[in-house]
Structures are given as structure tokens and as C-alpha cells.
Design an enzyme around this catalytic site. Structure first.
Site, PDB file in Angstrom:
ATOM      1  N   LYS A  93      -0.046   6.922  -6.337  1.00  0.00           N
ATOM      2  CA  LYS A  93      -0.229   5.978  -5.235  1.00  0.00           C
ATOM      3  C   LYS A  93      -0.555   4.591  -5.786  1.00  0.00           C
ATOM      4  O   LYS A  93       0.036   3.597  -5.370  1.00  0.00           O
ATOM      5  CB  LYS A  93      -1.328   6.441  -4.259  1.00  0.00           C
ATOM      6  N   ASP A 106      -8.469  -6.589   3.182  1.00  0.00           N
ATOM      7  CA  ASP A 106      -8.075  -6.315   4.557  1.00  0.00           C
ATOM      8  C   ASP A 106      -6.645  -5.826   4.470  1.00  0.00           C
ATOM      9  O   ASP A 106      -5.807  -6.434   3.792  1.00  0.00           O
ATOM     10  CB  ASP A 106      -8.186  -7.543   5.459  1.00  0.00           C
ATOM     11  N   GLY A 121      -6.283   7.350   5.870  1.00  0.00           N
ATOM     12  CA  GLY A 121      -5.621   6.535   6.892  1.00  0.00           C
ATOM     13  C   GLY A 121      -4.211   7.016   7.212  1.00  0.00           C
ATOM     14  O   GLY A 121      -3.999   8.192   7.514  1.00  0.00           O
TER      15      GLY A 121
HETATM   16  P1  ITT Z   1     -13.385  -2.274   5.862  1.00  0.00           P
HETATM   17  O1  ITT Z   1     -13.019  -3.406   6.770  1.00  0.00           O
HETATM   18  O2  ITT Z   1     -14.838  -1.950   5.887  1.00  0.00           O
HETATM   19  O3  ITT Z   1     -12.857  -2.444   4.468  1.00  0.00           O
HETATM   20  P2  ITT Z   1     -11.538  -0.810   7.527  1.00  0.00           P
HETATM   21  O4  ITT Z   1     -11.051   0.610   7.556  1.00  0.00           O
HETATM   22  O5  ITT Z   1     -12.051  -1.383   8.831  1.00  0.00           O
HETATM   23  O6  ITT Z   1     -12.671  -0.924   6.403  1.00  0.00           O
HETATM   24  P3  ITT Z   1      -9.357  -2.670   7.571  1.00  0.00           P
HETATM   25  O7  ITT Z   1      -9.921  -3.461   8.684  1.00  0.00           O
HETATM   26  O8  ITT Z   1      -8.730  -3.390   6.417  1.00  0.00           O
HETATM   27  O9  ITT Z   1     -10.434  -1.712   6.917  1.00  0.00           O
HETATM   28  O10 ITT Z   1      -8.330  -1.660   8.212  1.00  0.00           O
HETATM   29  C1  ITT Z   1      -7.321  -1.128   7.455  1.00  0.00           C
HETATM   30  C2  ITT Z   1      -6.817   0.154   8.092  1.00  0.00           C
HETATM   31  O11 ITT Z   1      -5.454   0.311   7.671  1.00  0.00           O
HETATM   32  C3  ITT Z   1      -7.565   1.362   7.536  1.00  0.00           C
HETATM   33  O12 ITT Z   1      -8.610   1.761   8.393  1.00  0.00           O
HETATM   34  C4  ITT Z   1      -6.472   2.410   7.431  1.00  0.00           C
HETATM   35  O13 ITT Z   1      -6.340   3.066   8.640  1.00  0.00           O
HETATM   36  C5  ITT Z   1      -5.220   1.593   7.181  1.00  0.00           C
HETATM   37  N1  ITT Z   1      -4.930   1.521   5.733  1.00  0.00           N
HETATM   38  C6  ITT Z   1      -5.204   0.487   4.884  1.00  0.00           C
HETATM   39  N2  ITT Z   1      -4.848   0.815   3.636  1.00  0.00           N
HETATM   40  C7  ITT Z   1      -4.348   2.058   3.691  1.00  0.00           C
HETATM   41  C8  ITT Z   1      -3.842   2.938   2.730  1.00  0.00           C
HETATM   42  O14 ITT Z   1      -3.818   2.637   1.443  1.00  0.00           O
HETATM   43  N3  ITT Z   1      -3.423   4.127   3.129  1.00  0.00           N
HETATM   44  C9  ITT Z   1      -3.467   4.478   4.427  1.00  0.00           C
HETATM   45  N4  ITT Z   1      -3.956   3.716   5.401  1.00  0.00           N
HETATM   46  C10 ITT Z   1      -4.395   2.516   5.041  1.00  0.00           C
END
Ligand code: ITT
Length: 190
Positions: free
Chosen positions: A165, A65, A145
Site C-alpha cells: 500500500k 487531510d 477506511g
Molecule cells: P484526522 O482528521 O484526525 O486525521 P480523519 O479520519 O477525520 O482523521 P480526514 O478528515 O482526513 O481524517 O478524513 C479522511 C477520510 O478519508 C478517512 O476518515 C478515511 O475514511 C478516508 N481515507 C483517507 N485515507 C485513506 C486511506 O489511505 N485508505 C482508506 N480510506 C482513507
């Protein structure tokens, strides 16, 4: 042993696979329903996702997360990073909220909480952070993201290669800690 990767985010999945492969882990994906992320912390949500996938598949499951915490927004979007605005508008929303905010007030960090749950109920947790600032505009096509608006030095994460990265990212750091803990855990079992 096979491990199932518990994520529905394609960008994360690519990173999970390249971070887990050098650990000798056979990482597989499966179609698993997304559990509701009801936790109040990154670690709680990572556990919810990993536990749900482990229960469903009977395999050790790894989840993360993660999110972006912006100082000027009092840490938002944080654990709500994936639900902060409509898909496709999240980066722009952050940039708009920081419109006119000077460089010295644009501090931000990414957090990744990794959790692996085993069928016997054991779990391994690790966390990584990386610090930078919100760029004045989106730059770079790499990553996913918020990468193209998160800047360290003069470059955004969207301008980094995958290796660059991983070497500095929240997820790269979390997985480095996870690897150490996993090795110790598996040695203890051997
Ligand atoms: P899962 O829960 O299925 O893993 P999710 O996208 O819903 O997918 P999260 O709830 O952890 O995952 O949300 C994390 C968000 O934060 C993700 O959708 C991205 O927008 C952002 N994020 C996380 N890690 C990132 C990264 O390495 N680079 C850019 N944005 C990131």
C-alpha cells in the site's frame, strides 16, 4: 527532534508512524483536541490540523487531510470523506450509490495532503494522489477506511500488505515528496 502526529484516525496513525520512521523522525502522539476542519481544500484542512497541534504542543506537527474522490459522484466524498455517512456505513454508501454503474464509469482517486508546521511558523506541504476504481464489492481486511472498495488492477487496497500500500498509495506518495522537502528544509537550517 520530536514531531507530533496530528491525527485522531488510528488507521492513519499506523501509516504515519511507518512512513515517518525511515526518515529518522521521532514521531509522538498526544491527546490534542480536534480542530474544526473548515478548509475548502485538503491542503487547507491539513494546515489547520498541523497548526493547531503545533500551537498546542510547541513541537513541529505533521497532519494529513485525505479522502476518496469518486468520478461518478462528481468528486464526492472528497474532503468530506470522514463525514460522508455514519461511521461503519461509508463504504456501503459508496457501493450503493454506484450500484449498477459499469466498470468504465467507476473511476476514483485518493488524495493525501500532508502539512508540517514548525513552532517558528514555517511549514512544509506535500500532496499525493493515486488512481483506481471503485470495486463492485468490499474485499480484503487490511488497511482502513475505504481501502477495501478501492481497486487498482484486480486487487483492492484492503488486499495489499502495508508495504504494497505504501509503495502506491496517495499517502506514500505525499510522504515521499514531504521527505525530500523536509531534507532540503533541514539542510538549509544546518
Ligand atoms: P484526522 O482528521 O484526525 O486525521 P480523519 O479520519 O477525520 O482523521 P480526514 O478528515 O482526513 O481524517 O478524513 C479522511 C477520510 O478519508 C478517512 O476518515 C478515511 O475514511 C478516508 N481515507 C483517507 N485515507 C485513506 C486511506 O489511505 N485508505 C482508506 N480510506 C482513507
Amino acid at each position: 527532534m520530536k514531531y507530533v502526529i496530528a491525527t485522531h484516525n488510528k488507521g492513519k496513525l499506523v501509516e504515519f508512524q511507518r512512513l515517518l520512521e525511515p526518515m529518522g523522525i521521532e514521531a509522538v502522539t498526544m491527546d490534542i483536541a480536534e480542530p474544526e476542519e473548515t478548509g475548502k481544500t485538503f491542503a487547507e484542512n491539513a494546515f489547520i490540523k498541523a497548526e493547531a497541534a503545533c500551537k498546542k504542543t510547541g513541537l513541529p506537527a505533521v497532519a494529513d487531510d485525505s479522502g476518496l474522490c469518486v468520478d461518478y459522484l462528481d468528486g464526492a466524498p472528497g474532503i468530506y470523506s470522514a463525514r460522508f455517512a455514519e461511521p461503519g456505513k461509508r463504504r456501503l454508501t459508496v457501493l450503493e450509490k454506484l450500484k449498477g454503474v459499469p466498470e468504465e464509469q467507476r473511476g476514483a482517486h485518493f488524495v493525501s495532503a500532508v502539512c508540517c508546521v514548525f513552532p517558528n511558523g514555517d511549514k512544509i506541504e506535500a500532496e499525493g494522489k493515486c488512481f483506481g476504481k471503485i470495486a463492485f464489492e468490499s474485499r480484503g481486511e487490511n488497511g482502513f477506511g475505504y481501502d477495501s472498495i478501492f481497486q487498482q488492477g484486480d486487487v483492492t487496497f484492503g488486499e495489499l500488505t502495508a508495504e504494497e500500500k505504501d509503495a502506491r498509495s496517495h499517502r506514500g506518495r505525499a510522504f515521499a515528496e514531504f521527505e525530500k522537502k523536509l531534507r532540503a528544509y533541514l539542510e538549509g537550517k544546518a
